[in-house]
Each structure stands twice: as C-alpha cells, then as structure tokens.
Design an enzyme around this catalytic site. Structure first.
Site, PDB file in Angstrom:
ATOM      1  CE  LYS A 147      -3.931  -2.258   2.246  1.00  0.00           C
ATOM      2  NZ  LYS A 147      -5.021  -2.092   3.227  1.00  0.00           N
ATOM      3  CE1 TYR A 185      -9.354  -2.956  -0.006  1.00  0.00           C
ATOM      4  CE2 TYR A 185      -8.437  -1.092  -1.197  1.00  0.00           C
ATOM      5  CZ  TYR A 185      -8.273  -2.205  -0.392  1.00  0.00           C
ATOM      6  OH  TYR A 185      -7.006  -2.572   0.023  1.00  0.00           O
ATOM      7  CG  PHE A 217     -13.500   1.539   6.831  1.00  0.00           C
ATOM      8  CD1 PHE A 217     -12.999   0.943   5.686  1.00  0.00           C
ATOM      9  CD2 PHE A 217     -14.160   0.745   7.757  1.00  0.00           C
ATOM     10  CE1 PHE A 217     -13.148  -0.415   5.449  1.00  0.00           C
ATOM     11  CE2 PHE A 217     -14.317  -0.632   7.530  1.00  0.00           C
ATOM     12  CZ  PHE A 217     -13.808  -1.203   6.377  1.00  0.00           C
ATOM     13  NE  ARG A 245      -7.340 -13.380   5.650  1.00  0.00           N
ATOM     14  CZ  ARG A 245      -7.833 -12.155   5.511  1.00  0.00           C
ATOM     15  NH1 ARG A 245      -7.531 -11.427   4.457  1.00  0.00           N
ATOM     16  NH2 ARG A 245      -8.627 -11.643   6.428  1.00  0.00           N
ATOM     17  CB  THR A 257      -7.270  -5.899   9.537  1.00  0.00           C
ATOM     18  OG1 THR A 257      -7.694  -7.055   8.819  1.00  0.00           O
ATOM     19  CG2 THR A 257      -7.582  -4.660   8.716  1.00  0.00           C
ATOM     20  NE  ARG A 286      -2.410  -5.926   7.049  1.00  0.00           N
ATOM     21  CZ  ARG A 286      -3.497  -6.607   6.670  1.00  0.00           C
ATOM     22  NH1 ARG A 286      -3.948  -7.599   7.419  1.00  0.00           N
ATOM     23  NH2 ARG A 286      -4.109  -6.309   5.550  1.00  0.00           N
ATOM     24  CG  ASN A 288      -3.747  -2.464   6.620  1.00  0.00           C
ATOM     25  OD1 ASN A 288      -3.608  -2.016   5.481  1.00  0.00           O
ATOM     26  ND2 ASN A 288      -4.714  -3.305   6.941  1.00  0.00           N
ATOM     27  CG  HIS A 317      -5.448  -6.294  -0.177  1.00  0.00           C
ATOM     28  ND1 HIS A 317      -6.635  -6.242   0.506  1.00  0.00           N
ATOM     29  CD2 HIS A 317      -5.630  -7.192  -1.184  1.00  0.00           C
ATOM     30  CE1 HIS A 317      -7.504  -7.064  -0.079  1.00  0.00           C
ATOM     31  NE2 HIS A 317      -6.913  -7.653  -1.105  1.00  0.00           N
ATOM     32  CD  GLU A 368      -8.883  -9.069  -3.578  1.00  0.00           C
ATOM     33  OE1 GLU A 368      -9.775  -8.787  -2.759  1.00  0.00           O
ATOM     34  OE2 GLU A 368      -7.765  -9.510  -3.241  1.00  0.00           O
TER      35      GLU A 368
HETATM   36  P1  CMP Z   1      -7.423  -4.624   3.432  1.00  0.00           P
HETATM   37  O1  CMP Z   1      -6.932  -5.992   3.768  1.00  0.00           O
HETATM   38  O2  CMP Z   1      -6.765  -3.937   2.288  1.00  0.00           O
HETATM   39  O3  CMP Z   1      -8.999  -4.675   3.176  1.00  0.00           O
HETATM   40  C1  CMP Z   1      -9.876  -3.615   3.487  1.00  0.00           C
HETATM   41  C2  CMP Z   1      -9.182  -2.508   4.178  1.00  0.00           C
HETATM   42  O4  CMP Z   1     -10.018  -1.598   4.842  1.00  0.00           O
HETATM   43  C3  CMP Z   1      -8.316  -3.051   5.278  1.00  0.00           C
HETATM   44  O5  CMP Z   1      -7.211  -3.724   4.726  1.00  0.00           O
HETATM   45  C4  CMP Z   1      -7.993  -1.827   6.092  1.00  0.00           C
HETATM   46  O6  CMP Z   1      -6.834  -1.157   5.642  1.00  0.00           O
HETATM   47  C5  CMP Z   1      -9.209  -0.973   5.818  1.00  0.00           C
HETATM   48  N1  CMP Z   1      -9.964  -0.788   7.059  1.00  0.00           N
HETATM   49  C6  CMP Z   1     -10.577  -1.752   7.770  1.00  0.00           C
HETATM   50  N2  CMP Z   1     -11.152  -1.200   8.866  1.00  0.00           N
HETATM   51  C7  CMP Z   1     -10.869   0.126   8.824  1.00  0.00           C
HETATM   52  C8  CMP Z   1     -11.171   1.221   9.669  1.00  0.00           C
HETATM   53  N3  CMP Z   1     -11.888   1.041  10.791  1.00  0.00           N
HETATM   54  N4  CMP Z   1     -10.723   2.451   9.320  1.00  0.00           N
HETATM   55  C9  CMP Z   1     -10.013   2.623   8.180  1.00  0.00           C
HETATM   56  N5  CMP Z   1      -9.690   1.608   7.334  1.00  0.00           N
HETATM   57  C10 CMP Z   1     -10.116   0.381   7.664  1.00  0.00           C
END
Ligand code: CMP
Length: 138
Positions: free
Chosen positions: A10, A50, A58, A86, A92, A103, A113, A116, A127
């Site tokens: 990211k 997304y 969010f 994962r 996450t 992470r 984070n 992905h 994807e």
């Molecule tokens: P990712 O695995 O890319 O899939 C969805 C993304 O949404 C996740 O990683 C986070 O980076 C993001 N995400 C999930 N929860 C939140 C949150 N509460 N606030 C902001 N971003 C979020």
C-alpha cells in the site's frame, strides 16, 4: 484449495521505502511471484477494487488513502496461498498483529496497514484479474 493469492503493497509501505524488505519476507516465506507491477490507483479504481466495502463508514477514507500514492500489486503462488499469506501479514489492525508479521513490522494503523491480502480463493482470482491480463501472469 487454490494456490494463488493477491497482494498490494500500500502507499504507506511504498512511501516509507519498504518494498524491498516486504518482498524479501514474501519470498522467504515461500511465495513465488506470478505477476507484479507498480502503479497508482485513482479514487475511481480504488473504489471499484474495494466496492465490497462501499457501505462501510471507512470506505471514503480507504479510497482516499489507496489513491494517495503508488502501490505494488502482485499475484503470489504457494500451496495454501490465501491462508498462509494472511498468517504472514498478520491482523488487519497492526495493534493486534503477531510479532514478526509484516503488519506488526511495517503497518502504523488499521487504515495504513502496509499490505493487502485476499480473504478467499474466489477474491484472489477476482483481485488478480483486476490488475493483470493473461499476458502479465507467469
Ligand atoms: P485490506 O486488507 O486492504 O482490506 C480492506 C481494508 O479496509 C483493510 O485492509 C484496512 O486497511 C481498511 N480498514 C478496515 N477497517 C478500517 C477502519 N476502521 N478504518 C479505516 N480503514 C479500515
């Protein structure tokens, strides 16, 4: 079980200069890179990628962040790829991530984070196909 997963490094990870370190961890964990590119998402393409999260509070923040800088997209191959990747990336929210995960080492918040990882075999295919044509997968 499919042997394919999809990842993005990211904008936070790219801006911090962590591409090499993260790819080294991915290689060391036994994943083979089937496809890879550096690119930049627009608000529109981030929103499409997304879309599954579009009702989440969010979503706007997520699309803003994911279009704020370059990303590295890749398709990875390994036995049990989705679950093993994962495990390698960790939770996450980096506050909940295990020691030694990508992470835990490189993410700063639940939004920023670092990486992905696909959450299912089906989404890994969707994807990967979002970013790569048949001619770009090896
Ligand atoms: P990712 O695995 O890319 O899939 C969805 C993304 O949404 C996740 O990683 C986070 O980076 C993001 N995400 C999930 N929860 C939140 C949150 N509460 N606030 C902001 N971003 C979020």
């Amino acid at each position: 079980m499919s042997n394919i997963t999809f990842t993005m490094l990211k904008p936070d990870a790219v801006k911090a200069g962590n591409i090499g370190a993260i790819l080294a961890m991915i290689n060391a964990a036994g994943f083979r890179i089937k496809a890879m590119k550096m690119t930049k998402l627009s608000m529109e393409t981030a929103g499409q990628f997304y879309e599954v999260h579009k009702e989440r509070p969010f979503y706007g923040e997520l699309c803003e962040f994911m279009s704020s800088g370059h990303i590295v997209a890749a398709i990875l191959e390994k036995e049990n790829a989705v679950a093993d990747f994962r495990t390698l990336i960790g939770a996450t929210n980096p506050a909940n991530a295990e020691e030694g995960t990508i992470r835990k080492l490189y993410a700063t918040s639940v939004g920023e984070n670092a990486v992905h990882g696909s959450d299912s075999d089906e989404n890994a295919m969707i994807e990967g196909n979002f970013f790569f044509s048949g001619m770009e997968k090896f």
